[in-house]
Design a protein around this motif. Structure first.
Motif, PDB file in Angstrom:
ATOM      1  N   UNK A   1      -0.720   7.235  -8.831  1.00  0.00           N
ATOM      2  CA  UNK A   1       0.398   8.079  -8.453  1.00  0.00           C
ATOM      3  C   UNK A   1       1.702   7.515  -8.973  1.00  0.00           C
ATOM      4  N   UNK A   2       2.766   7.728  -8.230  1.00  0.00           N
ATOM      5  CA  UNK A   2       4.065   7.185  -8.615  1.00  0.00           C
ATOM      6  C   UNK A   2       4.338   5.940  -7.793  1.00  0.00           C
ATOM      7  N   UNK A   3       4.737   4.891  -8.478  1.00  0.00           N
ATOM      8  CA  UNK A   3       5.052   3.646  -7.783  1.00  0.00           C
ATOM      9  C   UNK A   3       6.501   3.265  -8.068  1.00  0.00           C
ATOM     10  N   UNK A   4       7.205   2.892  -7.016  1.00  0.00           N
ATOM     11  CA  UNK A   4       8.625   2.581  -7.128  1.00  0.00           C
ATOM     12  C   UNK A   4       8.823   1.203  -7.745  1.00  0.00           C
ATOM     13  N   UNK A   5       9.643   1.145  -8.778  1.00  0.00           N
ATOM     14  CA  UNK A   5       9.906  -0.119  -9.471  1.00  0.00           C
ATOM     15  C   UNK A   5      11.168  -0.768  -8.904  1.00  0.00           C
ATOM     16  N   UNK A   6      12.272  -0.071  -9.049  1.00  0.00           N
ATOM     17  CA  UNK A   6      13.557  -0.515  -8.521  1.00  0.00           C
ATOM     18  C   UNK A   6      14.342   0.712  -8.105  1.00  0.00           C
ATOM     19  N   UNK A   7      15.337   0.501  -7.281  1.00  0.00           N
ATOM     20  CA  UNK A   7      16.225   1.599  -6.950  1.00  0.00           C
ATOM     21  C   UNK A   7      17.640   1.079  -6.771  1.00  0.00           C
ATOM     22  N   UNK A   8      18.571   2.012  -6.775  1.00  0.00           N
ATOM     23  CA  UNK A   8      19.984   1.644  -6.654  1.00  0.00           C
ATOM     24  C   UNK A   8      20.640   2.547  -5.616  1.00  0.00           C
ATOM     25  N   UNK A   9      21.499   1.949  -4.812  1.00  0.00           N
ATOM     26  CA  UNK A   9      22.217   2.725  -3.810  1.00  0.00           C
ATOM     27  C   UNK A   9      23.721   2.678  -4.043  1.00  0.00           C
ATOM     28  N   UNK A  10      24.114   2.316  -5.245  1.00  0.00           N
ATOM     29  CA  UNK A  10      25.512   2.337  -5.626  1.00  0.00           C
ATOM     30  C   UNK A  10      25.727   1.441  -6.830  1.00  0.00           C
ATOM     31  N   UNK A  11      26.945   1.494  -7.356  1.00  0.00           N
ATOM     32  CA  UNK A  11      27.270   0.647  -8.510  1.00  0.00           C
ATOM     33  C   UNK A  11      27.062  -0.818  -8.135  1.00  0.00           C
ATOM     34  N   UNK A  12      26.290  -1.485  -8.959  1.00  0.00           N
ATOM     35  CA  UNK A  12      25.944  -2.894  -8.794  1.00  0.00           C
ATOM     36  C   UNK A  12      25.074  -3.178  -7.567  1.00  0.00           C
ATOM     37  N   UNK A  13      24.625  -2.162  -6.866  1.00  0.00           N
ATOM     38  CA  UNK A  13      23.752  -2.331  -5.700  1.00  0.00           C
ATOM     39  C   UNK A  13      22.348  -1.848  -6.037  1.00  0.00           C
ATOM     40  N   UNK A  14      21.430  -2.821  -6.173  1.00  0.00           N
ATOM     41  CA  UNK A  14      20.055  -2.462  -6.518  1.00  0.00           C
ATOM     42  C   UNK A  14      19.090  -3.251  -5.638  1.00  0.00           C
ATOM     43  N   UNK A  15      17.865  -2.768  -5.589  1.00  0.00           N
ATOM     44  CA  UNK A  15      16.857  -3.472  -4.814  1.00  0.00           C
ATOM     45  C   UNK A  15      15.493  -3.218  -5.430  1.00  0.00           C
TER      46      UNK A  15
ATOM     47  N   UNK B   1       0.855  -1.190   0.000  1.00  0.00           N
ATOM     48  CA  UNK B   1       0.000   0.000   0.000  1.00  0.00           C
ATOM     49  C   UNK B   1       0.880   1.225   0.000  1.00  0.00           C
ATOM     50  N   UNK B   2       0.294   2.350  -0.377  1.00  0.00           N
ATOM     51  CA  UNK B   2       1.044   3.577  -0.455  1.00  0.00           C
ATOM     52  C   UNK B   2       1.439   4.044   0.934  1.00  0.00           C
ATOM     53  N   UNK B   3       2.675   4.529   1.060  1.00  0.00           N
ATOM     54  CA  UNK B   3       3.104   5.125   2.317  1.00  0.00           C
ATOM     55  C   UNK B   3       2.401   6.445   2.520  1.00  0.00           C
ATOM     56  N   UNK B   4       2.318   7.251   1.453  1.00  0.00           N
ATOM     57  CA  UNK B   4       1.672   8.544   1.577  1.00  0.00           C
ATOM     58  C   UNK B   4       0.358   8.548   0.821  1.00  0.00           C
ATOM     59  N   UNK B   5      -0.676   9.062   1.448  1.00  0.00           N
ATOM     60  CA  UNK B   5      -1.970   9.162   0.793  1.00  0.00           C
ATOM     61  C   UNK B   5      -2.451  10.591   0.911  1.00  0.00           C
ATOM     62  N   UNK B   6      -2.708  11.226  -0.232  1.00  0.00           N
ATOM     63  CA  UNK B   6      -3.163  12.610  -0.203  1.00  0.00           C
ATOM     64  C   UNK B   6      -4.686  12.661  -0.261  1.00  0.00           C
ATOM     65  N   UNK B   7      -5.212  13.719   0.332  1.00  0.00           N
ATOM     66  CA  UNK B   7      -6.624  14.017   0.119  1.00  0.00           C
ATOM     67  C   UNK B   7      -6.817  15.518   0.176  1.00  0.00           C
ATOM     68  N   UNK B   8      -7.745  16.095  -0.549  1.00  0.00           N
ATOM     69  CA  UNK B   8      -8.647  15.354  -1.430  1.00  0.00           C
ATOM     70  C   UNK B   8      -7.933  14.878  -2.686  1.00  0.00           C
ATOM     71  N   UNK B   9      -8.583  14.042  -3.459  1.00  0.00           N
ATOM     72  CA  UNK B   9      -7.999  13.608  -4.724  1.00  0.00           C
ATOM     73  C   UNK B   9      -8.025  14.729  -5.737  1.00  0.00           C
ATOM     74  N   UNK B  10      -9.050  15.558  -5.659  1.00  0.00           N
ATOM     75  CA  UNK B  10      -9.160  16.682  -6.580  1.00  0.00           C
ATOM     76  C   UNK B  10      -9.735  17.870  -5.843  1.00  0.00           C
TER      77      UNK B  10
END
Lengths: 113, 111
Positions: B42-56, A1-10
């Motif tokens: 919204x924005x959803x995290x796919x992968x991230x890296x914390x250094x060369x060859x270090x990913x999660x 689930x999302x860590x942050x949830x905003x409201x309102x949506x619009x």
């Protein structure tokens, strides 16, 4: 689930009015950040508030943080048509010695001229 | 703008083909992130890296892989693209001040 949830949506307001958006999160944080996204563009950083801060100002922006309620609010005063955008909060998550940043679903703000 | 460049900016590809998106930064930041943005999510995290060859992995890593062979480049690969991976992909870096800066996005359409 999302860590942050905003409201309102619009949110739709008239130019000159204030706009308030809220963000709730689930786990403890070191800082919380707010971002703006204009349609079709990347996100732009607005303001960062640390967990030991309760309020922060930047121009027409005022951010509050209540860590006991795990919530933050973004107030835009005297809104302008150019403030029309989506606004996101982001919280940091320290996991296994690394930082992840989790974003909410955003609030779409429309300021009518 | 933290010197972040994404390429390609726009791509249309067919289902089942591999696709690689590139994120390039010029300021030697340690942390780099790939997000996808979809309406209602919204924005959803796919992968991230914390250094060369270090990913999660992030929260939506299935169907994606990443590589970081040098500090400045973080590659996101869709091994076999599906229509559900049609999205806008954003690369981001974490600055020394704990601010995240984003690239301009890569629009991917899988047909």
């Amino acid at each position: 689930s999302q860590q942050g949830e905003e409201d309102p949506q619009a949110l739709s307001i008239q130019e000159g009015e204030n706009a308030t958006m809220n963000c709730s999160y689930k786990t403890s944080i070191n800082n919380l950040q707010w971002y703006r996204q204009n349609s079709g563009r990347g996100l732009v950083h607005l303001i960062l508030i640390r967990s030991n801060e309760r309020e922060k100002h930047s121009g027409r922006l005022r951010v509050t943080l209540d860590t006991s309620k795990k919530s933050s609010s973004l107030l835009i005063t005297a809104s302008r048509a150019a403030d029309t955008a989506s606004y996101f909060c982001a919280t940091d998550e320290w996991t296994s010695g690394t930082y992840k940043y989790i974003f909410g679903t955003g609030t779409r703000l429309k300021v009518l001229a | 703008d933290a010197g972040i460049t994404q390429s390609p900016r726009h791509k249309v590809t067919e289902t089942g083909t591999p696709v690689t998106l590139r994120c390039h930064q010029t300021e030697n930041h340690r942390y780099m992130y790939w997000y996808r943005q979809d309406p209602g999510h919204g924005l959803r995290l796919i992968h991230y890296s914390y250094g060369v060859k270090d990913t999660d992995k992030g929260e939506v890593s299935d169907g994606y892989s990443v590589s970081r062979s040098k500090t400045e480049d973080f590659l996101l690969t869709l091994e076999s693209a599906t229509s559900s991976q049609t999205s806008v992909y954003f690369c981001a870096i974490l600055s020394s001040g704990n601010t995240i800066y984003f690239g301009e996005g890569s629009w991917l359409t899988v047909v």
